[in-house]
Design an enzyme around this catalytic site. Structure first.
Site, short mmCIF file in Angstrom:
data_model
loop_
_atom_site.label_atom_id
_atom_site.label_comp_id
_atom_site.label_asym_id
_atom_site.label_seq_id
_atom_site.Cartn_x
_atom_site.Cartn_y
_atom_site.Cartn_z
N GLU A 156 3.81 -6.74 1.70
CA GLU A 156 3.40 -7.14 0.35
C GLU A 156 3.37 -5.93 -0.59
O GLU A 156 2.33 -5.58 -1.14
CB GLU A 156 1.99 -7.74 0.40
CG GLU A 156 1.82 -8.91 1.35
CD GLU A 156 0.35 -9.28 1.58
OE1 GLU A 156 -0.56 -8.54 1.13
OE2 GLU A 156 0.10 -10.31 2.21
N ARG A 201 -5.59 2.80 -15.87
CA ARG A 201 -5.70 3.58 -14.63
C ARG A 201 -6.36 4.94 -14.82
O ARG A 201 -7.23 5.31 -14.02
CB ARG A 201 -4.34 3.73 -13.95
CG ARG A 201 -3.64 2.40 -13.64
CD ARG A 201 -2.45 2.56 -12.70
NE ARG A 201 -2.90 2.87 -11.36
CZ ARG A 201 -2.89 4.08 -10.84
NH1 ARG A 201 -2.40 5.08 -11.51
NH2 ARG A 201 -3.36 4.28 -9.62
N CYS A 220 -12.60 2.94 -28.91
CA CYS A 220 -13.89 3.58 -29.14
C CYS A 220 -14.69 3.69 -27.85
O CYS A 220 -15.70 2.99 -27.65
CB CYS A 220 -14.67 2.81 -30.20
SG CYS A 220 -13.84 2.94 -31.77
N GLY A 264 3.70 -3.66 -3.86
CA GLY A 264 3.71 -3.83 -5.32
C GLY A 264 4.16 -2.53 -5.96
O GLY A 264 5.27 -2.39 -6.44
N ARG A 265 3.26 -1.55 -5.88
CA ARG A 265 3.48 -0.27 -6.56
C ARG A 265 4.81 0.40 -6.17
O ARG A 265 5.50 0.94 -7.02
CB ARG A 265 2.32 0.67 -6.19
CG ARG A 265 2.26 1.93 -6.99
CD ARG A 265 1.18 2.88 -6.45
NE ARG A 265 -0.03 2.24 -6.05
CZ ARG A 265 -1.15 2.19 -6.80
NH1 ARG A 265 -1.18 2.75 -7.99
NH2 ARG A 265 -2.23 1.59 -6.34
N GLY A 295 0.75 -1.25 0.00
CA GLY A 295 0.00 0.00 0.00
C GLY A 295 0.78 1.29 0.00
O GLY A 295 0.19 2.35 -0.21
N TYR A 355 0.46 -2.00 -12.19
CA TYR A 355 -0.96 -1.94 -12.57
C TYR A 355 -1.12 -1.30 -13.95
O TYR A 355 -2.05 -0.52 -14.18
CB TYR A 355 -1.77 -1.19 -11.50
CG TYR A 355 -1.55 -1.77 -10.12
CD1 TYR A 355 -2.03 -3.04 -9.83
CD2 TYR A 355 -0.84 -1.08 -9.14
CE1 TYR A 355 -1.81 -3.61 -8.58
CE2 TYR A 355 -0.62 -1.65 -7.89
CZ TYR A 355 -1.11 -2.91 -7.62
OH TYR A 355 -0.89 -3.47 -6.38
N TYR A 415 -9.68 5.02 -12.62
CA TYR A 415 -9.57 5.71 -11.32
C TYR A 415 -9.36 7.21 -11.48
O TYR A 415 -8.95 7.87 -10.52
CB TYR A 415 -8.36 5.19 -10.52
CG TYR A 415 -8.17 3.70 -10.48
CD1 TYR A 415 -9.07 2.88 -9.82
CD2 TYR A 415 -7.07 3.13 -11.09
CE1 TYR A 415 -8.87 1.51 -9.76
CE2 TYR A 415 -6.86 1.76 -11.03
CZ TYR A 415 -7.76 0.96 -10.37
OH TYR A 415 -7.55 -0.40 -10.33
N1 LLP Z 1 -1.54 -7.08 -0.74
C1 LLP Z 1 -2.83 -7.19 -1.02
C2 LLP Z 1 -3.64 -8.14 -0.27
C3 LLP Z 1 -3.41 -6.39 -2.03
O1 LLP Z 1 -4.71 -6.49 -2.29
C4 LLP Z 1 -2.60 -5.47 -2.75
C5 LLP Z 1 -3.16 -4.64 -3.81
C6 LLP Z 1 -1.23 -5.41 -2.43
C7 LLP Z 1 -0.73 -6.21 -1.40
C8 LLP Z 1 -0.27 -4.49 -3.12
O2 LLP Z 1 -0.59 -3.16 -2.91
P1 LLP Z 1 0.42 -2.00 -3.37
O3 LLP Z 1 1.66 -2.10 -2.51
O4 LLP Z 1 0.77 -2.21 -4.80
O5 LLP Z 1 -0.33 -0.75 -3.15
N2 LLP Z 1 -5.17 -1.49 -9.72
C9 LLP Z 1 -5.05 -0.50 -8.67
C10 LLP Z 1 -4.40 -1.05 -7.45
C11 LLP Z 1 -5.12 -2.25 -6.89
C12 LLP Z 1 -4.41 -2.82 -5.69
C13 LLP Z 1 -5.04 -4.09 -5.27
N3 LLP Z 1 -4.38 -4.72 -4.16
C14 LLP Z 1 -4.30 0.71 -9.22
O6 LLP Z 1 -3.93 0.69 -10.38
O7 LLP Z 1 -4.12 1.69 -8.51
#
Ligand code: LLP
Length: 422
Positions: free
Chosen positions: A280, A319, A350, A282-283, A244, A378, A323
């Site tokens: 965890e 995105r 389109c 990601g981004r 997050g 993403y 969003y």
């Molecule tokens: N762990 C769990 C259980 C999650 O659901 C997620 C993201 C993460 C970790 C990783 O979160 P991060 O560190 O990347 O914020 N498609 C959306 C984001 C969806 C995130 C879903 N879950 C976007 O493009 O902003």
């Protein structure tokens, strides 16, 4: 100051470079649209989090959904990364990329029986269970396989992550996790299940979080629950504090990796706990480690708007449409800022929502190539073939070298799994 959020992308002599590669060379070889990632950026971001833990036992589990290319996963696996997955398909990718199944956490609200069986047979570390019904299903499948499955319960601490509602997951009305009240009983149920081993407690409150306070509030509640569980004879071995942490898309002020991790360690000391932590992200790791290159097909003007019609669309980068997300867009050839005009940068799909940026100041001409930033998370992973558009190639830059890590799809690929009636 560079207009690029990650130092691995910057202008040299007026042209955009990714590390030591002139991106024009990539465009000449692979065309556009095309994704370009920087290996050095990925490694640096992972290491920032890793080092922030200092000597505290921890495991970083990259959220595969952010960027699931096997070359990306392989680079992180070699650093020692684990992985947070949400499907058997993601588990397949991790294994294919050389990831260690013993460092895999399986999240997600709708794990099927076959996915659970595949994960148990692959010896993953832990299931993050999101409901009592799922807990019972993991027990049943584990029993059928004569195995013991390690679990954590994903609790929902009911805190507001103060992010876009589509990516907030920690509020009580969210479909994710088990409420704090129900968690206690669910752990007691888990304790009585013969094929379940209680490993951890998990919480993830949302994504693109730009303040520390939601994290602090969430872990405070989770750690209090861990202490209550301890009193009831249920020992938690690991704390999984989710992902997050946000990144810069525009001009956001963000906490550092050190400050973010310190919040967790500090709350743990306050709660008088000393347990290994998994996260965890990601981004934070891949978001600004990638760009999407796109060519301007046409400029179009009417009384109220200038449009730059480009060859990448919402199917390549969803995105902005989904969003209303802001992505910084720049010309790969640096031009004098005084000639900037405001453009809506729109794609070929389109749909009126196929807008990559509204009123974006840029100096642009037809045939110019633009770099859309923050496209390492993403972005490709959410791409589709809508409008029967083949998905773009992905290229990984490493120093002065670049490698094709996913080919552009062909028209043949678009129909290869379909068939006519006999
Ligand atoms: N762990 C769990 C259980 C999650 O659901 C997620 C993201 C993460 C970790 C990783 O979160 P991060 O560190 O990347 O914020 N498609 C959306 C984001 C969806 C995130 C879903 N879950 C976007 O493009 O902003």
């Amino acid at each position: 100051m560079s207009t690029f959020h990650d130092p691995c992308f910057d202008y040299q002599g007026g042209t955009l470079f990714a590390e030591d590669v002139n991106v024009q060379n990539i465009v000449n070889e692979f065309g556009t649209p095309c994704y370009v990632y920087s290996k050095a950026a990925l490694v640096r971001q992972w290491q920032k989090l890793d080092r922030a833990f200092s000597d505290h036992p921890h495991q970083i589990c990259f959220a595969v959904k952010a960027n699931s290319n096997i070359a990306v996963l392989n680079i992180l696996a070699k650093l020692g990364s684990g992985f947070d997955i949400v499907s058997a398909g993601e588990l397949h990718r991790v294994l294919r990329a050389g990831g260690d199944p013993r460092k895999v956490i399986f999240s997600g609200v709708a794990k099927s029986k076959s996915e659970i069986a595949f994960a148990i047979n692959s010896n993953i570390k832990c299931f993050n269970v999101e409901s009592l019904a799922e807990l019972e299903r993991v027990q049943t499948v584990a029993e059928q396989l004569s195995a013991k499955a390690s679990i954590g319960l994903r609790v929902n601490p009911d805190v507001d992550a103060q992010t876009h509602p589509y990516i907030a997951t920690g509020l009580e009305e969210s479909k994710f996790g088990i409420t704090m009240d129900a968690a206690f009983e669910a752990y007691e149920a888990a304790k009585a299940m013969p094929n379940i081993h209680i490993h951890s407690i998990a919480c993830h409150i949302g994504s693109q979080i730009t303040k520390l306070s939601p994290f602090r509030d969430a872990v405070e509640k989770v750690f209090a629950l861990v202490n209550q569980l301890k009193l009831a004879g249920i020992d938690i071995e690991q704390l999984d504090l989710g992902g997050g942490l946000g990144i810069r898309y525009k001009d956001e002020k963000l906490p550092s990796a050190n400050d973010y991790i310190e919040v967790m360690l500090e709350q743990m000391r306050i709660a008088n706990l000393d347990l290994p932590i998994a996260i965890e992200p990601g981004r934070y790791i891949s978001g600004n480690s990638g760009i999407l290159l796109t060519t301007v097909e046409y400029l179009k003007h009417n009384d109220s708007k200038n449009f730059a019609v480009v060859d990448a669309g919402m199917n390549d980068l969803l995105r902005p449409s989904l969003y209303q997300a802001y992505h910084q867009i720049s010309n790969i050839q640096e031009k004098p800022t005084k000639a900037k005009k405001s453009y809506d940068i729109v794609g070929p799909v389109c749909e009126s929502a196929d807008v990559l940026a509204y009123d974006h100041p840029i100096d642009v001409a037809a045939d110019d190539v633009l770099a859309i930033q923050s496209a390492g998370a993403y972005a490709f992973s959410m791409a589709s073939n809508y409008n029967s558009r083949p998905r773009p190639p992905e290229i990984m830059v490493d120093d002065d070298q670049y490698h094709l890590i996913r080919k552009r799809e062909s028209y043949g690929d678009l129909t290869s799994t379909e068939s006519l009636l006999p």
